[in-house]
Write an enzyme that holds these catalytic residues in place. Structure first.
Site, PDB file in Angstrom:
ATOM      1  CG  ASN A 150       9.487 -15.189  80.391  1.00  0.00           C
ATOM      2  OD1 ASN A 150       8.262 -15.136  80.543  1.00  0.00           O
ATOM      3  ND2 ASN A 150      10.330 -14.825  81.310  1.00  0.00           N
ATOM      4  CD  GLU A 248       4.794 -10.065  90.240  1.00  0.00           C
ATOM      5  OE1 GLU A 248       5.968  -9.656  90.101  1.00  0.00           O
ATOM      6  OE2 GLU A 248       4.228 -10.106  91.331  1.00  0.00           O
ATOM      7  CB  CYS A 282      11.236 -11.492  84.757  1.00  0.00           C
ATOM      8  SG  CYS A 282      10.663 -12.746  85.904  1.00  0.00           S
ATOM      9  CD  GLU A 464       1.386 -12.716  90.483  1.00  0.00           C
ATOM     10  OE1 GLU A 464       2.089 -13.626  90.032  1.00  0.00           O
ATOM     11  OE2 GLU A 464       0.570 -12.088  89.793  1.00  0.00           O
TER      12      GLU A 464
HETATM   13  P1  NAD Z   1       4.081  -8.407  76.923  1.00  0.00           P
HETATM   14  O1  NAD Z   1       3.773  -7.351  77.938  1.00  0.00           O
HETATM   15  O2  NAD Z   1       4.288  -8.000  75.528  1.00  0.00           O
HETATM   16  O3  NAD Z   1       2.910  -9.490  76.896  1.00  0.00           O
HETATM   17  C1  NAD Z   1       2.515 -10.217  78.029  1.00  0.00           C
HETATM   18  C2  NAD Z   1       1.110 -10.719  77.822  1.00  0.00           C
HETATM   19  O4  NAD Z   1       0.232  -9.595  77.772  1.00  0.00           O
HETATM   20  C3  NAD Z   1       0.896 -11.481  76.524  1.00  0.00           C
HETATM   21  O5  NAD Z   1      -0.045 -12.507  76.735  1.00  0.00           O
HETATM   22  C4  NAD Z   1       0.323 -10.410  75.604  1.00  0.00           C
HETATM   23  O6  NAD Z   1      -0.450 -10.927  74.560  1.00  0.00           O
HETATM   24  C5  NAD Z   1      -0.534  -9.631  76.593  1.00  0.00           C
HETATM   25  N1  NAD Z   1      -0.837  -8.252  76.214  1.00  0.00           N
HETATM   26  C6  NAD Z   1      -0.126  -7.415  75.422  1.00  0.00           C
HETATM   27  N2  NAD Z   1      -0.768  -6.219  75.325  1.00  0.00           N
HETATM   28  C7  NAD Z   1      -1.873  -6.307  76.090  1.00  0.00           C
HETATM   29  C8  NAD Z   1      -2.923  -5.413  76.418  1.00  0.00           C
HETATM   30  N3  NAD Z   1      -2.975  -4.163  75.936  1.00  0.00           N
HETATM   31  N4  NAD Z   1      -3.894  -5.824  77.265  1.00  0.00           N
HETATM   32  C9  NAD Z   1      -3.851  -7.066  77.798  1.00  0.00           C
HETATM   33  N5  NAD Z   1      -2.902  -7.975  77.502  1.00  0.00           N
HETATM   34  C10 NAD Z   1      -1.924  -7.593  76.668  1.00  0.00           C
HETATM   35  O7  NAD Z   1       5.329  -9.204  77.513  1.00  0.00           O
HETATM   36  P2  NAD Z   1       6.112 -10.397  76.828  1.00  0.00           P
HETATM   37  O8  NAD Z   1       6.958  -9.819  75.744  1.00  0.00           O
HETATM   38  O9  NAD Z   1       5.170 -11.503  76.524  1.00  0.00           O
HETATM   39  O10 NAD Z   1       7.033 -10.906  78.032  1.00  0.00           O
HETATM   40  C11 NAD Z   1       8.285 -10.381  78.340  1.00  0.00           C
HETATM   41  C12 NAD Z   1       8.177  -9.398  79.483  1.00  0.00           C
HETATM   42  O11 NAD Z   1       7.601 -10.036  80.611  1.00  0.00           O
HETATM   43  C13 NAD Z   1       9.543  -8.916  79.951  1.00  0.00           C
HETATM   44  O12 NAD Z   1       9.453  -7.530  80.192  1.00  0.00           O
HETATM   45  C14 NAD Z   1       9.760  -9.659  81.253  1.00  0.00           C
HETATM   46  O13 NAD Z   1      10.602  -9.029  82.185  1.00  0.00           O
HETATM   47  C15 NAD Z   1       8.365  -9.746  81.784  1.00  0.00           C
HETATM   48  N6  NAD Z   1       8.245 -10.813  82.768  1.00  0.00           N
HETATM   49  C16 NAD Z   1       8.092 -10.460  84.084  1.00  0.00           C
HETATM   50  C17 NAD Z   1       8.010 -11.457  85.048  1.00  0.00           C
HETATM   51  C18 NAD Z   1       7.839 -11.118  86.504  1.00  0.00           C
HETATM   52  O14 NAD Z   1       7.487 -12.001  87.265  1.00  0.00           O
HETATM   53  N7  NAD Z   1       8.075  -9.883  86.910  1.00  0.00           N
HETATM   54  C19 NAD Z   1       8.064 -12.802  84.664  1.00  0.00           C
HETATM   55  C20 NAD Z   1       8.230 -13.113  83.311  1.00  0.00           C
HETATM   56  C21 NAD Z   1       8.308 -12.096  82.358  1.00  0.00           C
END
Ligand code: NAD
Length: 484
Positions: A150, A248, A282, A464
């Site tokens: 995002n 996060e 997020c 963080e």
């Molecule tokens: P996601 O969890 O699907 O993927 C995030 C990252 O993790 C990607 O690079 C993905 O390839 C990787 N990944 C997926 N499975 C993995 C595994 N088993 N092992 C290691 N890496 C793996 O999330 P997304 O769809 O890319 O992002 C959206 C989510 O992120 C939403 O839930 C949003 O709230 C959250 N988000 C949180 C914050 C925060 O600061 N709290 C900030 C931005 C986004």
């Protein structure tokens, strides 16, 4: 169309297995690039490079590391236009947002940690007679940094900057959905004089590339931003190996409006909080809790403003609402709106993908969804409880402070809350009682990089930002000295 490469030991390399994934432009559904679908061999090579660079990088002085980080920040500034175009085409967000928020904030991340490491202190405990203790903070080694789609450049640099500022080296796994800016960052870092191997970037899918990084025995630190589901997997697998982990995760953030709130300011920010980046931040407010006495008037004005957002080609300077970042995400949003209809929710505006004839010809196959406001859902339904991560908000009302707190705290998440009131005492009471890692009073998404950032409950573990990040990436060693 570009074919992207991994960046390992200062070199652009194809994936060892020769496999690639397609990257599409959300605003058009056209092919944008091919990105490596890396596997274990690429992660292993990156970890070897990062491990080899660690003795050299970790023994540079903070002042020497600081200079390199400042040059990276300058390099990002110098390529603002190119990075903003890449960010916007990759994610579907309006170019104005990429240009004014994502890219400048990525440069700010490097500047902040470049200067923070020049001002650190360490504790000393004098035992009174002949002994004293001091704490020596040392970098932990190779950090695995995993980021979502995002805010791809901003969130990746939010991890890289503190990791390398404190002397760690790292292997990064950006989201496979939005890899362009991470790819451009490689040359910026090289031109800034970052030695080979300090930052390595390996592209690929979550489980097959990210999972290998998470469980790699030579990577003792994992910083992850993404969904709660993947965070739970990482906690389990990295936990077994006793790694240090920061998570996060997702949110379902309340935006709470009392009847004495400064109404125009509250409404302006409400539209930003709900729909910035098409609701894919997020920190976006997604549950609007409005005090009963002003609900009718507030909702009317809010819906009017949501309807008037300029939806269109993200590459146009005047666009306010662009495309959702992936087809999966669009389908998820549609399924939640359908669930809201089935639950008897009243769709006050939006509720459907944007019709192709409402879009410029270039975008007729794009992934656009209308800003959507829904009222009348029970608090325990999925649409109110689960993270949608799109331009869909629900409206609920409350009678008094007690009910506002209980609604705010009623989901499994606790990332960010925004509270609007002119009553100073109530503002502080609410700040203390709402279960949320970040509380904004009469504002939304104001960030001071010195403050701890992160969520409570299912929104995350660890914090963080600022000193929390400097602590996270270093190992405190207590050294006890007897003067003989
Ligand atoms: P996601 O969890 O699907 O993927 C995030 C990252 O993790 C990607 O690079 C993905 O390839 C990787 N990944 C997926 N499975 C993995 C595994 N088993 N092992 C290691 N890496 C793996 O999330 P997304 O769809 O890319 O992002 C959206 C989510 O992120 C939403 O839930 C949003 O709230 C959250 N988000 C949180 C914050 C925060 O600061 N709290 C900030 C931005 C986004």
């Amino acid at each position: 169309m570009r074919t992207l490469t991994n960046y390992i030991d200062g070199r652009h390399l194809p994936p060892a297995n020769g496999a690639y994934l397609d990257v599409t432009e959300p605003a058009t559904s056209g092919l944008l690039a091919r990105v490596p679908d890396s596997g274990r061999d690429d992660i292993n090579a990156a970890v070897v490079a990062a491990s080899a660079a660690f003795p050299m990088w970790s023994t540079r002085t903070p002042a020497e590391r600081s200079e390199v980080l400042l040059r990276i920040a300058d390099g990002i500034d110098a390529r603002l236009d190119e990075l903003a175009v890449a960010e916007s085409r990759d994610t579907g967000k309006p170019i104005s947002l990429a240009r004014t928020v994502d890219i400048p904030r990525a440069a700010a991340n490097f500047r902040y940690f470049a200067t923070a490491i020049l001002h650190t202190e360490s504790a000393m405990h004098d035992m009174g007679r002949d002994c004293f203790n001091y704490t020596l903070r040392k970098p932990r080694g190779v950090a695995g940094l995993i980021s979502p789609w995002n805010l791809p450049l901003y969130l990746l640099t939010w991890k890289i900057a503190p990791a390398i500022a404190t002397g760690n080296t790292c292997v990064c796994k950006p989201s496979e959905v939005t890899p362009l800016t991470a790819f451009l960052l490689c040359d910026i870092m090289a031109q800034a004089g970052l030695p080979p191997g300090v930052v390595n970037i390996v592209h690929g899918l979550g489980a097959s590339t990210g999972g290998v990084l998470v469980t790699h025995p030579d990577v003792p630190t994992i910083s992850f931003t993404g969904s709660t589901k993947v965070g739970q997997w990482i906690a389990e697998h990295a936990g077994r190996m006793l790694k240090r982990v920061s998570l996060e995760l997702g949110g379902k953030n309340p935006y709470i409006v009392f009847d004495d709130a400064p109404i125009e300011l509250t409404l302006d920010n409400a539209v930003r909080a709900a729909f910035s980046n098409q609701g894919q931040i997020c920190l976006c407010g997604s549950r609007f809790l409005i005090q009963e006495s002003i609900a009718v008037r507030f909702v009317e004005s809010f819906v009017e403003r949501a309807r008037s957002l300029r939806v269109g080609d993200p590459m146009e300077a005047t666009t306010q609402h662009g495309a959702q970042t992936s087809r999966e995400q669009l389908a998820k949003i549609e399924s939640y709106v359908q669930a809201a209809r089935e639950q008897g929710g009243e769709i006050l505006c939006g509720g459907a993908p944007v019709a192709p004839d409402q879009l410029p010809p270039r975008c007729k196959d794009g992934l656009f969804f209308e800003p959507t406001v829904i009222r009348g859902l029970p608090n325990d339904c999925r649409v109110v409880q689960e993270e949608i991560f799109g331009p869909v908000v629900t409206i609920q009302t409350f009678r008094d402070e007690q009910e506002a707190v209980s609604l705010a705290n009623s989901t499994p998440y606790g990332l960010a809350a925004s509270i609007w009131t002119n009553d100073l005492n109530r503002a502080h009471r609410m700040g203390a009682r709402v279960d949320s890692g970040i509380i904004w009073i009469n504002c939304w998404m104001v960030r001071d990089l010195r403050t701890p950032f992160g969520g409570m409950k299912q929104s995350g573990v660890g914090r963080e930002g600022g000193n929390e990040a400097l602590r996270f990436f270093t190992e405190p060693k207590n050294i006890c000295v007897r003067m003989v």
